[in-house]
Design a protein around this motif. Sequence first.
Motif: not given
Length: 614
Positions: A539-557
Amino acid sequence: LLRVGFASSDSSVILPDVAESVCFDSEGNLYTGKERKKVAQKFGHSQVVAVVLNLDAASANANTISMFVNGLRVCEPQPLPPSLVGKPLYPAVAYRNISLQVNLGPCVLRPLPFKCHTVNCAKPSDFVAKKPSLPENGKHEVIFPVGVPDEATFDWLDQFLSANKNHVELSDRSVLDWAAKSGIQRPKGYSWRTTNDKPDMGFGLPLLDDSSVSEMMAAAAPVMERNFVVMAVKGNLVAEDRKAALENFAGTRFTKVAKVIMGGSSAEYKAWIQEQMLANNRLKAEADARRKTQELARKKLEEERRKKAEAAKKAREAKERKNKGEDIEAKADAEMEEAEAAANMEEEEVAIEPASLTDAEKALSFRKKDVPDLSPKEMSLSFAKFSIPSMEEGFDRIDFEWLPEDKCKEYLRDFVSAKKLTERVEDLQPGEWFATRLSEWKKLLTTWKRKQQEFKDPAARKKAAAAKKAADEKDGAEGNDEEKPKMHINAEDLDVFSVEDVMDVGGGEPLFAKYSYEDWCLLSLRVELHLLIHAFRHDLGDPERATFHESHLAFYYNKYYKMPFKVKNFGVDKLEDLIDMAKDTAEISGKGCLEAQLSDDTPMDNFVKLTEDH
């Protein structure tokens, strides 16, 4: 409210200026430097106020300022602040919610008890004729500071304005400063700020709170012959916002300049912020000394009260003894002790500790503020669009104050890359890939749970076996007469990864036949983490941002699954312990980011096998 007095050329346009003005207000107060004192009664509607400046060296009241109302003196001559003595002074007026007439002569509206010159009738020897300074090329300039949030920004602006008094700041911060000097009450006080760039006004006044005043100032600025500094930390970093701001100053009346302030600060700037930090440390030392002095005075007062109470008690006891005919020597002794104690009670003064800077403070390239320039949400929504301004955008000049252009671009690129690892994507929305896979997963999970219930229910199992037998007989009738041998498999000894059909490992038994509630939860956890990590990348489509930080798991979930994510629901306290349960599906990288261990086209059956193997 009216304020009227005199100010130097370095004063702000709004009275009072702490060091560069002296004035009276309509409440009868005199403002000199940091002090305000009551010197007269209030004045108001239909009254004529005269402010007299006495610079006659031969006068007993030389270098004083006085106020007269309707021709009558209302206060004693007040001395000018030392900072204004000997400087050219200009008449200054500031007002709010009133209409007034300003008269500089030659005729006075009310005669005074003595004769003096009005401003328009001053002798040539008493004034300095100063022509307005015209800008180079006949154009005023509008400056757009471009800096990384929380790095210099407003400190650089304060340094620039202190050296360039003819520039006017256009920002929400300047609106707050204007309101404070105008005496407008702010319920939470003026020290309260949510951000520096776009602080919440919080006045309870619609035209201030909805930014109408800021918009009015921005609309009026292009028609005024002044130099401006458009201070917008986020706006000056985003190309489309810069374009909109430049359009406000379209035409050739202004020289439009971008000043890029990034990277290691200059020696001049470092010296300036060290002076500011040293001044702040002095103020803190003075405040600490005042606090300690007050504490000592409080303790002294308590001690005096205690001693007086003891002395009164002893006096009562001595009186009682006297009445009984006893020796009154005790009373004299008590009085002598009290006198000695009073003599020993000396006034204690707390010395102000000399202010200094620590080695860490001296090494700072820019000082950190208690309030951020941008809110966390504003930062996460905009940082990916930060860019260095270019001449194609409409600037007449771009000044790189600290680093050359290529170094500034590299510095900003590194800043954005670092933010991609730590900032949330507030406006991210689940896409089609996720919606399709989630729908498939929900249907499959329902099928599997139904199969488990059928296998556990003898009646349902018998019915399913009959249906399977009928299907086998039908296959035989169609010519498939080969009889398949019955398989007897011990599920406990089974290699789960060799299973071809998780719905039937043999004898109609599913691989998940003995799954409990906890097993289904771990299965769902694996699938949900797998889908979430890959959906973020899709959904983000940014090759430099293929994943997210562990502290943001609850937010994206919560954003993807529309439900809260709570680690404690799985019987653990830390996310690391939870991820360890599903480390075959997701892991936390060395940078603290969640990494998927399986490809995005992994069959759902594999997650059952992983859960069973676990």
